[in-house]
Design a protein around this motif. Structure first.
Motif, PDB file in Angstrom:
ATOM      1  N   UNK A 179     -44.839   4.760  -7.388  1.00  0.00           N
ATOM      2  CA  UNK A 179     -44.297   3.613  -8.095  1.00  0.00           C
ATOM      3  C   UNK A 179     -42.920   3.295  -7.515  1.00  0.00           C
ATOM      4  N   UNK A 180     -42.421   2.077  -7.781  1.00  0.00           N
ATOM      5  CA  UNK A 180     -41.196   1.616  -7.145  1.00  0.00           C
ATOM      6  C   UNK A 180     -40.012   2.537  -7.420  1.00  0.00           C
ATOM      7  N   UNK A 181     -39.794   2.915  -8.674  1.00  0.00           N
ATOM      8  CA  UNK A 181     -38.643   3.774  -8.975  1.00  0.00           C
ATOM      9  C   UNK A 181     -38.813   5.169  -8.391  1.00  0.00           C
ATOM     10  N   UNK A 182     -40.055   5.627  -8.270  1.00  0.00           N
ATOM     11  CA  UNK A 182     -40.296   6.918  -7.615  1.00  0.00           C
ATOM     12  C   UNK A 182     -39.920   6.843  -6.149  1.00  0.00           C
ATOM     13  N   UNK A 183     -40.188   5.695  -5.521  1.00  0.00           N
ATOM     14  CA  UNK A 183     -39.794   5.500  -4.123  1.00  0.00           C
ATOM     15  C   UNK A 183     -38.275   5.564  -3.980  1.00  0.00           C
ATOM     16  N   UNK A 184     -37.543   4.927  -4.906  1.00  0.00           N
ATOM     17  CA  UNK A 184     -36.082   4.962  -4.850  1.00  0.00           C
ATOM     18  C   UNK A 184     -35.571   6.393  -4.919  1.00  0.00           C
ATOM     19  N   UNK A 185     -36.100   7.148  -5.889  1.00  0.00           N
ATOM     20  CA  UNK A 185     -35.657   8.533  -6.064  1.00  0.00           C
ATOM     21  C   UNK A 185     -35.998   9.363  -4.831  1.00  0.00           C
ATOM     22  N   UNK A 186     -37.210   9.181  -4.322  1.00  0.00           N
ATOM     23  CA  UNK A 186     -37.623   9.936  -3.139  1.00  0.00           C
ATOM     24  C   UNK A 186     -36.701   9.673  -1.957  1.00  0.00           C
ATOM     25  N   UNK A 187     -36.418   8.402  -1.675  1.00  0.00           N
ATOM     26  CA  UNK A 187     -35.565   8.062  -0.529  1.00  0.00           C
ATOM     27  C   UNK A 187     -34.141   8.564  -0.725  1.00  0.00           C
ATOM     28  N   UNK A 188     -33.632   8.488  -1.937  1.00  0.00           N
ATOM     29  CA  UNK A 188     -32.285   8.996  -2.205  1.00  0.00           C
ATOM     30  C   UNK A 188     -32.198  10.502  -1.927  1.00  0.00           C
ATOM     31  N   UNK A 189     -33.221  11.239  -2.385  1.00  0.00           N
ATOM     32  CA  UNK A 189     -33.220  12.682  -2.152  1.00  0.00           C
ATOM     33  C   UNK A 189     -33.349  12.983  -0.665  1.00  0.00           C
ATOM     34  N   UNK A 190     -34.280  12.315   0.000  1.00  0.00           N
ATOM     35  CA  UNK A 190     -34.514  12.575   1.425  1.00  0.00           C
ATOM     36  C   UNK A 190     -33.283  12.284   2.268  1.00  0.00           C
ATOM     37  N   UNK A 191     -32.551  11.239   1.928  1.00  0.00           N
ATOM     38  CA  UNK A 191     -31.428  10.806   2.775  1.00  0.00           C
ATOM     39  C   UNK A 191     -30.086  11.396   2.365  1.00  0.00           C
TER      40      UNK A 191
END
Length: 264
Positions: A179-191
């Motif tokens: 989901x969109x907010x899951x994508x935000x969280x994932x990218x924030x953690x990865x980067x």
């Protein structure tokens, strides 16, 4: 005896579905295949699936958390794979013996590797780093080329030189399903947030979305983990996948953490 026959005794739940390409062409073919899969695993009779999406949900509900062995023969479309195993493609790492078995199932189909190819198979399995999707991709690739040792050695060399980016790109299927907010969280953690504590991250996210539930969702999909100190960890290739997504997008403006840190 096929590889399926040899390893199936290690699993309580098993299913072998053959001729998927041809069966899928029939009327409601995918739904019928989903029904067979559910019947094989659950031992239920007269399973009826009316839509592909309902079939995906039924599969997830009935055995999404079970240890199962599923062999899908002659798939020629990723939509067929998604309909039959769906979220099972999230990148959970396998230990080495199971990594080798999974690669061999896809590379050799009905026969185990001879001694001539066993060592090469071990090397390919190690290149995949325990990621099931990578093992399937590599196995399918080697299955499609001539079984000549010299050719396999050449292909292995190419794989060792270029596999990293190929795996990263194929893992994006895990990200696309978020989901969109899951994508935000994932990218924030990865980067930005590897090795940061969960409490620190929630502080950054508190004005944007309820990140605690998103973290739990990402953990359940094996896209991130929490260590004993409650700090974020990721498989190296999953982290690379996140950074590759951002690089391909050409900016980091979607990152709330970046904005908070003044990096935008």
């Amino acid at each position: 005896m096929t590889i399926f026959d040899k390893v199936s005794h290690e699993f309580r739940y098993t299913s072998f579905i053959s001729d998927i390409r041809e069966e899928a062409k029939k009327h409601n073919g995918i739904c019928l295949l989903q029904a067979k899969l559910i019947s094989d695993i659950s031992k239920e009779t007269s399973v009826v699936i009316d839509t592909v999406n309902n079939g995906i949900s039924a599969i997830r509900q009935k055995f999404g958390c079970k240890k199962v062995l599923i062999v899908l023969d002659d798939i020629d479309d990723t939509e067929q794979l998604d309909a039959l195993v769906g979220d099972q493609n999230y990148p959970k790492e396998l230990k080495y013996p199971r990594s080798l078995k999974l690669f061999c199932l896809h590379a050799f189909k009905v026969s185990p590797p001879t001694s001539e190819f066993f060592g090469l198979s071990e090397k390919v399995a190690k290149v995949a780093g325990g990621l099931p999707l990578a093992l399937k991709v590599f196995g399918s690739h080697f299955s499609s080329i001539n079984r000549v040792r010299e050719i396999w050695e050449v292909e292995l060399g190419k794989l060792q030189r270029h596999s990293h980016q190929k795996v990263v790109e194929r893992l994006k299927i895990s990200y696309d399903r978020l989901e969109l907010t899951q994508k935000y969280v994932f990218l924030d953690v990865a980067c930005f947030l590897i090795a940061s504590s969960k409490e620190e991250a929630l502080f950054f996210w508190e004005d944007h979305y309820a990140a605690d539930s998103e973290i739990n969702a990402l953990e359940s999909k094996s896209l991130l983990t929490m260590d004993v100190d409650n700090r974020f960890r990721m498989h190296g290739r999953i982290q690379d996948m996140g950074r590759w997504i951002v690089k391909e997008a050409g900016n980091l403006k979607c990152s709330h953490v970046q904005q908070t840190l003044g990096l935008g």
